[in-house]
Design a protein around this motif. Sequence first.
Motif, PDB file in Angstrom:
ATOM      1  N   ALA A  25       0.878  -1.186   0.000  1.00  0.00           N
ATOM      2  CA  ALA A  25       0.000   0.000   0.000  1.00  0.00           C
ATOM      3  C   ALA A  25       0.913   1.233   0.000  1.00  0.00           C
ATOM      4  CB  ALA A  25      -0.925  -0.019   1.213  1.00  0.00           C
ATOM      5  N   LYS A  26       0.503   2.269   0.685  1.00  0.00           N
ATOM      6  CA  LYS A  26       1.298   3.482   0.927  1.00  0.00           C
ATOM      7  C   LYS A  26       2.175   3.922  -0.256  1.00  0.00           C
ATOM      8  CE  LYS A  26       1.225   2.960   5.974  1.00  0.00           C
ATOM      9  NZ  LYS A  26       0.439   4.009   6.551  1.00  0.00           N
ATOM     10  N   ALA A  27       3.488   3.580  -0.241  1.00  0.00           N
ATOM     11  CA  ALA A  27       4.402   4.091  -1.274  1.00  0.00           C
ATOM     12  C   ALA A  27       4.144   3.486  -2.650  1.00  0.00           C
ATOM     13  CB  ALA A  27       5.853   3.857  -0.867  1.00  0.00           C
ATOM     14  N   LEU A  28       3.238   2.539  -2.742  1.00  0.00           N
ATOM     15  CA  LEU A  28       2.859   1.993  -4.053  1.00  0.00           C
ATOM     16  C   LEU A  28       2.496   3.134  -5.010  1.00  0.00           C
ATOM     17  CD1 LEU A  28       1.892  -0.155  -6.106  1.00  0.00           C
ATOM     18  CD2 LEU A  28      -0.116  -0.522  -4.674  1.00  0.00           C
ATOM     19  N   SER A  29       1.789   4.144  -4.482  1.00  0.00           N
ATOM     20  CA  SER A  29       1.464   5.319  -5.313  1.00  0.00           C
ATOM     21  C   SER A  29       2.140   6.565  -4.747  1.00  0.00           C
ATOM     22  CB  SER A  29      -0.050   5.534  -5.332  1.00  0.00           C
ATOM     23  OG  SER A  29      -0.484   5.847  -4.018  1.00  0.00           O
ATOM     24  N   SER A  30       3.134   6.353  -3.865  1.00  0.00           N
ATOM     25  CA  SER A  30       3.718   7.470  -3.114  1.00  0.00           C
ATOM     26  C   SER A  30       2.605   8.264  -2.419  1.00  0.00           C
ATOM     27  CB  SER A  30       4.543   8.382  -4.034  1.00  0.00           C
ATOM     28  OG  SER A  30       5.267   9.292  -3.249  1.00  0.00           O
ATOM     29  N   ALA A  31       1.500   7.589  -2.131  1.00  0.00           N
ATOM     30  CA  ALA A  31       0.371   8.168  -1.391  1.00  0.00           C
ATOM     31  C   ALA A  31      -0.324   9.320  -2.120  1.00  0.00           C
ATOM     32  CB  ALA A  31       0.805   8.614   0.011  1.00  0.00           C
ATOM     33  N   TYR A  32      -0.090   9.444  -3.423  1.00  0.00           N
ATOM     34  CA  TYR A  32      -0.818  10.506  -4.139  1.00  0.00           C
ATOM     35  C   TYR A  32      -2.289  10.138  -4.270  1.00  0.00           C
ATOM     36  CZ  TYR A  32       3.074  13.611  -5.057  1.00  0.00           C
ATOM     37  OH  TYR A  32       4.104  14.520  -4.911  1.00  0.00           O
ATOM     38  N   LEU A  33      -2.576   8.854  -4.336  1.00  0.00           N
ATOM     39  CA  LEU A  33      -3.964   8.382  -4.303  1.00  0.00           C
ATOM     40  C   LEU A  33      -3.976   7.049  -3.566  1.00  0.00           C
ATOM     41  CD1 LEU A  33      -5.326   9.160  -7.862  1.00  0.00           C
ATOM     42  CD2 LEU A  33      -6.137  10.120  -5.712  1.00  0.00           C
ATOM     43  N   PRO A  34      -5.114   6.697  -2.950  1.00  0.00           N
ATOM     44  CA  PRO A  34      -5.158   5.423  -2.231  1.00  0.00           C
ATOM     45  C   PRO A  34      -5.137   4.240  -3.189  1.00  0.00           C
ATOM     46  CG  PRO A  34      -7.036   6.835  -1.655  1.00  0.00           C
ATOM     47  CD  PRO A  34      -6.366   7.447  -2.852  1.00  0.00           C
ATOM     48  N   ILE A  35      -4.243   3.320  -2.932  1.00  0.00           N
ATOM     49  CA  ILE A  35      -4.238   2.035  -3.651  1.00  0.00           C
ATOM     50  C   ILE A  35      -3.401   1.058  -2.839  1.00  0.00           C
ATOM     51  CG2 ILE A  35      -2.321   2.722  -5.170  1.00  0.00           C
ATOM     52  CD1 ILE A  35      -3.712   0.864  -7.333  1.00  0.00           C
ATOM     53  N   ALA A  36      -3.837  -0.194  -2.808  1.00  0.00           N
ATOM     54  CA  ALA A  36      -3.129  -1.225  -2.054  1.00  0.00           C
ATOM     55  C   ALA A  36      -3.312  -2.539  -2.797  1.00  0.00           C
ATOM     56  CB  ALA A  36      -3.707  -1.329  -0.641  1.00  0.00           C
ATOM     57  N   GLY A  37      -2.614  -3.553  -2.357  1.00  0.00           N
ATOM     58  CA  GLY A  37      -2.764  -4.825  -3.042  1.00  0.00           C
ATOM     59  C   GLY A  37      -2.240  -6.003  -2.247  1.00  0.00           C
ATOM     60  N   VAL A  38      -2.660  -7.180  -2.702  1.00  0.00           N
ATOM     61  CA  VAL A  38      -2.131  -8.436  -2.162  1.00  0.00           C
ATOM     62  C   VAL A  38      -1.447  -9.154  -3.313  1.00  0.00           C
ATOM     63  CG1 VAL A  38      -2.703 -10.655  -1.107  1.00  0.00           C
ATOM     64  CG2 VAL A  38      -3.949  -8.602  -0.434  1.00  0.00           C
ATOM     65  N   MET A  39      -0.196  -9.551  -3.098  1.00  0.00           N
ATOM     66  CA  MET A  39       0.540 -10.301  -4.121  1.00  0.00           C
ATOM     67  C   MET A  39       0.403 -11.780  -3.779  1.00  0.00           C
ATOM     68  SD  MET A  39       3.634  -7.598  -4.229  1.00  0.00           S
ATOM     69  CE  MET A  39       4.418  -7.741  -5.787  1.00  0.00           C
ATOM     70  N   ILE A  40      -0.239 -12.500  -4.678  1.00  0.00           N
ATOM     71  CA  ILE A  40      -0.750 -13.842  -4.387  1.00  0.00           C
ATOM     72  C   ILE A  40       0.107 -14.913  -5.066  1.00  0.00           C
ATOM     73  CG2 ILE A  40      -2.748 -15.360  -4.800  1.00  0.00           C
ATOM     74  CD1 ILE A  40      -4.497 -12.856  -4.679  1.00  0.00           C
ATOM     75  N   PRO A  41       0.531 -15.941  -4.346  1.00  0.00           N
ATOM     76  CA  PRO A  41       1.298 -17.017  -4.986  1.00  0.00           C
ATOM     77  C   PRO A  41       0.379 -17.979  -5.752  1.00  0.00           C
ATOM     78  CG  PRO A  41       0.988 -17.523  -2.677  1.00  0.00           C
ATOM     79  CD  PRO A  41       0.353 -16.171  -2.906  1.00  0.00           C
ATOM     80  N   GLU A  42       0.999 -18.783  -6.582  1.00  0.00           N
ATOM     81  CA  GLU A  42       0.244 -19.709  -7.433  1.00  0.00           C
ATOM     82  C   GLU A  42      -0.607 -20.691  -6.609  1.00  0.00           C
ATOM     83  OE1 GLU A  42      -0.235 -19.580 -10.574  1.00  0.00           O
ATOM     84  OE2 GLU A  42      -1.171 -21.542 -10.887  1.00  0.00           O
ATOM     85  N   THR A  43      -0.050 -21.177  -5.498  1.00  0.00           N
ATOM     86  CA  THR A  43      -0.813 -22.143  -4.685  1.00  0.00           C
ATOM     87  C   THR A  43      -2.135 -21.541  -4.236  1.00  0.00           C
ATOM     88  OG1 THR A  43       0.493 -21.348  -2.834  1.00  0.00           O
ATOM     89  CG2 THR A  43       0.998 -23.575  -3.647  1.00  0.00           C
ATOM     90  N   MET A  44      -2.056 -20.269  -3.844  1.00  0.00           N
ATOM     91  CA  MET A  44      -3.276 -19.624  -3.365  1.00  0.00           C
ATOM     92  C   MET A  44      -4.221 -19.346  -4.529  1.00  0.00           C
ATOM     93  SD  MET A  44      -3.519 -16.357  -0.968  1.00  0.00           S
ATOM     94  CE  MET A  44      -3.765 -17.093   0.623  1.00  0.00           C
ATOM     95  N   TYR A  45      -3.658 -18.964  -5.658  1.00  0.00           N
ATOM     96  CA  TYR A  45      -4.515 -18.706  -6.814  1.00  0.00           C
ATOM     97  C   TYR A  45      -5.268 -19.982  -7.216  1.00  0.00           C
ATOM     98  CZ  TYR A  45      -6.147 -17.546 -11.437  1.00  0.00           C
ATOM     99  OH  TYR A  45      -6.956 -17.356 -12.521  1.00  0.00           O
ATOM    100  N   GLN A  46      -4.576 -21.118  -7.143  1.00  0.00           N
ATOM    101  CA  GLN A  46      -5.231 -22.391  -7.470  1.00  0.00           C
ATOM    102  C   GLN A  46      -6.404 -22.649  -6.523  1.00  0.00           C
ATOM    103  OE1 GLN A  46      -4.972 -24.270 -10.096  1.00  0.00           O
ATOM    104  NE2 GLN A  46      -3.354 -22.959 -10.921  1.00  0.00           N
TER     105      GLN A  46
END
Length: 462
Positions: free
Chosen positions: A285-306
């Motif tokens: 989150a946070k520095a992903l956009s340098s906080a100019y706008l709100p955005i966050a994420g989850v980086m998901i591994p293949e096992t979880m995607y399955q």
Amino acid sequence: MPPLSNLATRDVETLVHPYINLAGFRENGPLIIERGHGVTVYDTEGKPYIEGMAGLWCTALGYGNEELVEAAAAQMRKLSFAHLFTGKSHDPAIELAEKLKELAPVPVSKVFFCNSGSEANDTQVKLVWYLNNALGRPRKKKIVGRIKGYHGVTVAAASLTGLPANHADFDLPLPGFLHAACPHHYRFAEPGESEEDYASRLAAELDALIVAQDPDTVAAFIAEPVMGAGGVIVPPRTYFEKIMAVCTRHDVFMIDDEVICGFGRLGTAFGCETLGFRPDSISIAKALSSAYLPIAGVMIPETMYQALLAESRKIGVFGHGFTYGGHPVSAAVALKAIEIYRRDRIFENAAERAPQFQKRLGVLGEHPLVGEGRGLGLIGGLELVADKRTKRSFLPQQLVGARAVQFAEAEGLIVRSVIGDVLTLCPPLVITASEIDELFDRLTRALDNTLDWVTRERLAQT
Ligand SMILES: Cc1ncc(COP(=O)(O)O)c(C=O)c1O
């Protein structure tokens, strides 16, 4: 206390502010910030402050970056909103997910976008539960956070958080959320215990906790590489390698909360790279956009995607998502931020500035009011104590940290005080060598003034 300005009075009468004693706030009012440029923000009187906290650990590229402004404006003109629900998509989200997969420190299968660190961590909890249901392990659901860990304030994220004020009278944590020990050598190591021995003990304690709970019921462990809001706590040497071994032994999913450390804070793209561990999934989150706008994420591994695939085949739909998750304007800004991070070698700049930053922090660690100066990369904490020798803290009601913040503001510097009178520092990553010196010069004067006040009021004696 001087009377509040008109704007301050309107604030007090209309807003509920996070993380403040709301009663005391009615008398003191807010510091109202009006504009910013580079690492400096200005209040409504035009007084400049070095933003020593990058806002809330987030404005990595500082203020007034025209390229980010332009990226937002251009995307707003082109497509001001689009979503990712029900099979729709848009270019900025696709491109951002691709860039994040390239940057990721471990193999990432997919990225799930949301709007805040709390939402990312709530999502992590739900996905881990989903995963274990998909794997036919319905009992394996407990999640282990850490005392003083900070993961946000939504119901699950606050349950992960290990700070008393996030639980008291909110009826949290929820059942099934546990907290392992805080990895803070200065406070919790035994006398004479080395960092390595302390790390081994913490790993043994985590192992014992999981065994006592029954490993078949423990799903995940979540940690920040360096704890932020808990007081900038850098784990003891070898901590993560030993903790990771415990997680692996018990098939416990390791969630890395990179909401503060991600995007260069420790001098590498992700904090886990500096601390040498490989998590299963990552919150950003946070520095992903340098906080100019709100955005966050989850980086998901293949096992979880399955597992998500299997569950949506079974249930018919993946029933999770936020209206603004992956908002195209936020995604366009994040893409531009990542482009700037790479082009202008921002993470490298953080790594190059870190020795100077940590050296000056270490010098302040010698100050009579400071028990420990600690940090890594461009993040630091100064723990104020009543007695340097015995490490005795001030009483919480003496509000020494809060007063130090006021002295710093008088000097033109914004820092934060978190629980235990720890002053935290986390400047924009674009800070220059001379700005670092200026920051610490101001902080030194603020600490001297705090010490004078503490002495005058005889606060160290009680
Ligand atoms: C490590 C960490 N995780 C999660 C969060 C929660 O993020 P947000 O306030 O965007 O919900 C924070 C916020 O400071 C954080 O520092």
